[in-house]
Every structure is written in structure tokens, then in C-alpha cells.
Design a protein around this motif. Structure first.
Motif, mmCIF file in Angstrom:
data_model
loop_
_atom_site.group_PDB
_atom_site.id
_atom_site.type_symbol
_atom_site.label_atom_id
_atom_site.label_comp_id
_atom_site.label_asym_id
_atom_site.label_seq_id
_atom_site.Cartn_x
_atom_site.Cartn_y
_atom_site.Cartn_z
ATOM 1 N N LEU A 196 -26.286 -21.615 -20.860
ATOM 2 C CA LEU A 196 -26.215 -21.171 -19.872
ATOM 3 C C LEU A 196 -24.833 -20.947 -19.704
ATOM 4 C CD1 LEU A 196 -26.111 -20.626 -16.652
ATOM 5 C CD2 LEU A 196 -25.641 -23.244 -15.988
ATOM 6 N N LEU A 197 -24.440 -22.364 -20.334
ATOM 7 C CA LEU A 197 -23.112 -22.533 -21.230
ATOM 8 C C LEU A 197 -22.807 -21.223 -21.805
ATOM 9 C CD1 LEU A 197 -20.449 -23.972 -21.684
ATOM 10 C CD2 LEU A 197 -21.383 -25.272 -23.221
ATOM 11 N N LYS A 198 -23.410 -20.825 -22.967
ATOM 12 C CA LYS A 198 -22.981 -19.572 -23.947
ATOM 13 C C LYS A 198 -22.811 -18.428 -23.188
ATOM 14 C CE LYS A 198 -25.078 -17.882 -27.793
ATOM 15 N NZ LYS A 198 -26.900 -17.648 -28.880
ATOM 16 N N GLU A 199 -23.747 -18.008 -22.381
ATOM 17 C CA GLU A 199 -23.626 -16.929 -21.902
ATOM 18 C C GLU A 199 -22.451 -16.563 -20.701
ATOM 19 O OE1 GLU A 199 -25.620 -13.678 -21.916
ATOM 20 O OE2 GLU A 199 -26.690 -15.613 -23.634
ATOM 21 N N VAL A 200 -22.880 -18.033 -19.596
ATOM 22 C CA VAL A 200 -20.934 -17.587 -19.302
ATOM 23 C C VAL A 200 -19.761 -17.293 -19.507
ATOM 24 C CG1 VAL A 200 -20.079 -18.596 -17.351
ATOM 25 C CG2 VAL A 200 -22.573 -18.297 -17.245
ATOM 26 N N ILE A 228 -6.451 -13.117 -20.735
ATOM 27 C CA ILE A 228 -6.008 -13.534 -19.775
ATOM 28 C C ILE A 228 -6.288 -15.495 -19.533
ATOM 29 C CG2 ILE A 228 -4.068 -14.058 -17.302
ATOM 30 C CD1 ILE A 228 -4.659 -11.088 -17.910
ATOM 31 N N GLU A 229 -5.439 -16.361 -19.634
ATOM 32 C CA GLU A 229 -5.991 -17.841 -19.747
ATOM 33 C C GLU A 229 -6.570 -18.096 -18.258
ATOM 34 O OE1 GLU A 229 -4.712 -22.407 -20.621
ATOM 35 O OE2 GLU A 229 -3.686 -20.609 -21.288
ATOM 36 N N GLU A 230 -5.401 -17.982 -17.167
ATOM 37 C CA GLU A 230 -6.455 -18.139 -15.808
ATOM 38 C C GLU A 230 -7.378 -17.762 -15.566
ATOM 39 O OE1 GLU A 230 -3.118 -16.686 -16.172
ATOM 40 O OE2 GLU A 230 -2.106 -18.974 -16.858
ATOM 41 N N LYS A 231 -7.492 -16.360 -15.873
ATOM 42 C CA LYS A 231 -8.393 -15.633 -15.203
ATOM 43 C C LYS A 231 -9.982 -16.166 -15.697
ATOM 44 C CE LYS A 231 -9.692 -10.889 -14.232
ATOM 45 N NZ LYS A 231 -9.497 -8.954 -15.077
ATOM 46 N N PHE A 232 -9.433 -16.274 -17.309
ATOM 47 C CA PHE A 232 -10.543 -16.654 -18.318
ATOM 48 C C PHE A 232 -11.465 -18.159 -17.127
ATOM 49 C CE2 PHE A 232 -12.799 -19.862 -20.621
ATOM 50 C CZ PHE A 232 -14.097 -18.914 -21.256
ATOM 51 N N ILE A 233 -10.419 -19.297 -17.039
ATOM 52 C CA ILE A 233 -10.793 -20.154 -16.460
ATOM 53 C C ILE A 233 -11.269 -20.466 -14.833
ATOM 54 C CG2 ILE A 233 -9.739 -22.076 -15.726
ATOM 55 C CD1 ILE A 233 -7.565 -22.392 -17.438
ATOM 56 N N GLU A 234 -10.609 -19.466 -14.047
ATOM 57 C CA GLU A 234 -11.664 -18.765 -12.842
ATOM 58 C C GLU A 234 -12.916 -18.351 -12.806
ATOM 59 O OE1 GLU A 234 -10.411 -15.651 -9.588
ATOM 60 O OE2 GLU A 234 -8.682 -16.462 -10.619
ATOM 61 N N ASN A 235 -13.274 -17.085 -14.066
ATOM 62 C CA ASN A 235 -14.889 -16.387 -13.768
ATOM 63 C C ASN A 235 -15.282 -17.362 -14.459
ATOM 64 O OD1 ASN A 235 -13.337 -13.985 -13.242
ATOM 65 N ND2 ASN A 235 -12.922 -13.408 -15.234
ATOM 66 N N PHE A 236 -15.155 -17.886 -15.499
ATOM 67 C CA PHE A 236 -16.166 -19.708 -15.801
ATOM 68 C C PHE A 236 -16.418 -19.968 -14.707
ATOM 69 C CE2 PHE A 236 -17.047 -23.481 -17.948
ATOM 70 C CZ PHE A 236 -18.257 -22.651 -18.664
ATOM 71 N N LEU A 237 -15.378 -21.077 -14.539
ATOM 72 C CA LEU A 237 -15.667 -22.268 -13.474
ATOM 73 C C LEU A 237 -16.720 -21.388 -12.237
ATOM 74 C CD1 LEU A 237 -13.197 -24.022 -12.921
ATOM 75 C CD2 LEU A 237 -14.777 -24.609 -14.092
ATOM 76 N N ARG A 238 -15.963 -20.046 -11.862
ATOM 77 C CA ARG A 238 -16.711 -19.900 -9.941
ATOM 78 C C ARG A 238 -18.827 -18.949 -11.356
ATOM 79 N NH1 ARG A 238 -18.161 -14.305 -9.871
ATOM 80 N NH2 ARG A 238 -16.903 -13.975 -11.566
ATOM 81 N N SER A 259 -20.975 -22.238 -11.619
ATOM 82 C CA SER A 259 -20.997 -22.756 -10.369
ATOM 83 C C SER A 259 -22.263 -21.863 -9.539
ATOM 84 C CB SER A 259 -20.260 -23.592 -9.925
ATOM 85 O OG SER A 259 -19.423 -22.024 -9.623
ATOM 86 N N GLU A 260 -22.447 -21.244 -9.459
ATOM 87 C CA GLU A 260 -23.501 -20.038 -9.103
ATOM 88 C C GLU A 260 -24.662 -19.686 -9.461
ATOM 89 O OE1 GLU A 260 -21.501 -16.022 -8.978
ATOM 90 O OE2 GLU A 260 -19.746 -16.508 -7.048
ATOM 91 N N SER A 261 -24.374 -19.922 -11.349
ATOM 92 C CA SER A 261 -25.687 -20.352 -12.068
ATOM 93 C C SER A 261 -26.556 -21.431 -12.311
ATOM 94 C CB SER A 261 -24.963 -19.226 -13.277
ATOM 95 O OG SER A 261 -24.987 -18.243 -13.262
ATOM 96 N N TYR A 262 -25.496 -22.417 -11.749
ATOM 97 C CA TYR A 262 -26.412 -24.163 -12.196
ATOM 98 C C TYR A 262 -26.827 -24.547 -10.770
ATOM 99 C CZ TYR A 262 -26.335 -28.865 -13.720
ATOM 100 O OH TYR A 262 -26.733 -30.072 -14.172
ATOM 101 N N GLY A 263 -28.635 -24.120 -11.135
ATOM 102 C CA GLY A 263 -28.893 -24.544 -9.694
ATOM 103 C C GLY A 263 -29.350 -26.072 -9.711
ATOM 104 N N ARG A 264 -28.567 -26.522 -9.860
ATOM 105 C CA ARG A 264 -28.746 -27.885 -9.945
ATOM 106 C C ARG A 264 -28.133 -28.764 -8.608
ATOM 107 N NH1 ARG A 264 -31.196 -27.278 -14.047
ATOM 108 N NH2 ARG A 264 -32.500 -28.441 -14.502
ATOM 109 N N THR A 265 -28.916 -29.776 -7.692
ATOM 110 C CA THR A 265 -27.654 -29.789 -6.815
ATOM 111 C C THR A 265 -26.967 -31.380 -7.500
ATOM 112 O OG1 THR A 265 -29.360 -31.868 -6.667
ATOM 113 C CG2 THR A 265 -29.767 -29.548 -4.890
ATOM 114 N N GLY A 266 -27.199 -31.576 -8.857
ATOM 115 C CA GLY A 266 -26.304 -32.886 -9.144
ATOM 116 C C GLY A 266 -24.801 -32.362 -9.676
#
Length: 134
Positions: A37-41, A64-74, A77-84
Motif C-alpha cells: 500500500l505504501l509503495k503504490e500510494v 510540488i512538495e505540498e501537493k505530494f503530501i496532500e495526495n499521499f495522506l489522502r 488514509s482512504e486505502s487503509y482499511g483498518r480502524t487502528g
């Protein structure tokens, strides 16, 4: 009576063995899913954050650094299916040539008891460089 105690011992041993296998399997499966997941995202976020204006003007690939951070975190968090909970640590972002260094900790801690107690966290670290044929 002796045979019934052996039967109970075998059943208890089987339950303990199956629970041990289940715990180890959940740790390795979760770790493997987190890595891919980390690799693909990170790859998708780097492609999304390309500075197309810079590429059209000079022909250099830049993110663009800010755009990368925003895209990565979004995306993560959408792909991470666990509630932890998980923590994302961004160590380094270089805009030209595009390179990022990330660490994701899920919060799984393992405790190994030998002569000394050893605690360690399982984390996934990736260093990604964007390469293209162009």
C-alpha cells in the motif's frame, strides 16, 4: 483415565498451536499489505504531484512538495482499511529530481521474552525515486 489426560493435552496443545500460527500470520499479512500500500500510494502521489508547467517550459521533471503530501495522506488514509491508528513520518522530499523518503508505523508492537524482554515496533520505510522513459 491416563488416555483421557493425553487426549486433553493434545487438544490444548492444538489450540495453543493454532492461536500462535494465527497471531504470526496476522502480523506478517498486515505488514505485507502495508508495504505494498505504501509503495503504490507513494508512486501514484508522485505522478499526481508532477509540475506540468515546469516540464512544458524546461523539460525537467519536478514535483510540488505540498501537493505530494496532500495526495499521499489522502490516498493512504482512504486505502487503509483498518480502524487502528498509524503514523506517517516524511523524512525527505526533494523536488528535482523527484525523491521521497517515508516511514509508516501502524502501532503494532511485539514483545519477545527471553532472558531480557525486547520490545520493537514494526514499521515500513520506503525511499522512492520517480523515473520515466521521457
Amino acid at each position: 483415565m491416563k488416555e483421557s489426560f493425553w487426549g486433553i493435552f493434545v487438544i490444548i496443545l492444538g489450540v495453543v498451536g493454532l492461536s500462535f500460527i494465527s497471531v504470526i500470520q496476522s502480523i506478517t499479512t498486515t505488514n505485507e499489505n502495508n508495504y505494498y500500500l505504501l509503495k503504490e500510494v507513494s508512486q501514484a502521489s508522485m505522478f499526481d504531484s508532477l509540475d506540468l508547467g515546469e516540464y512544458r517550459r524546461t523539460g525537467k521533471i519536478k514535483i510540488i512538495e505540498e501537493k505530494f503530501i496532500e495526495n499521499f495522506l489522502r490516498r493512504f488514509s482512504e486505502s487503509y482499511g483498518r480502524t487502528g491508528t498509524f503514523t506517517v513520518e516524511i523524512y525527505d522530499i526533494i523536488e528535482e529530481p523527484p525523491k521521497v523518503s517515508l516511514l509508516v508505523n501502524e502501532g503494532q508492537t511485539l514483545k519477545v521474552y527471553d532472558y531480557n524482554a525486547v520490545d520493537f515496533d514494526i514499521g515500513n520505510r520506503i525511499d522512492a525515486i520517480l523515473e520515466t522513459k521521457y
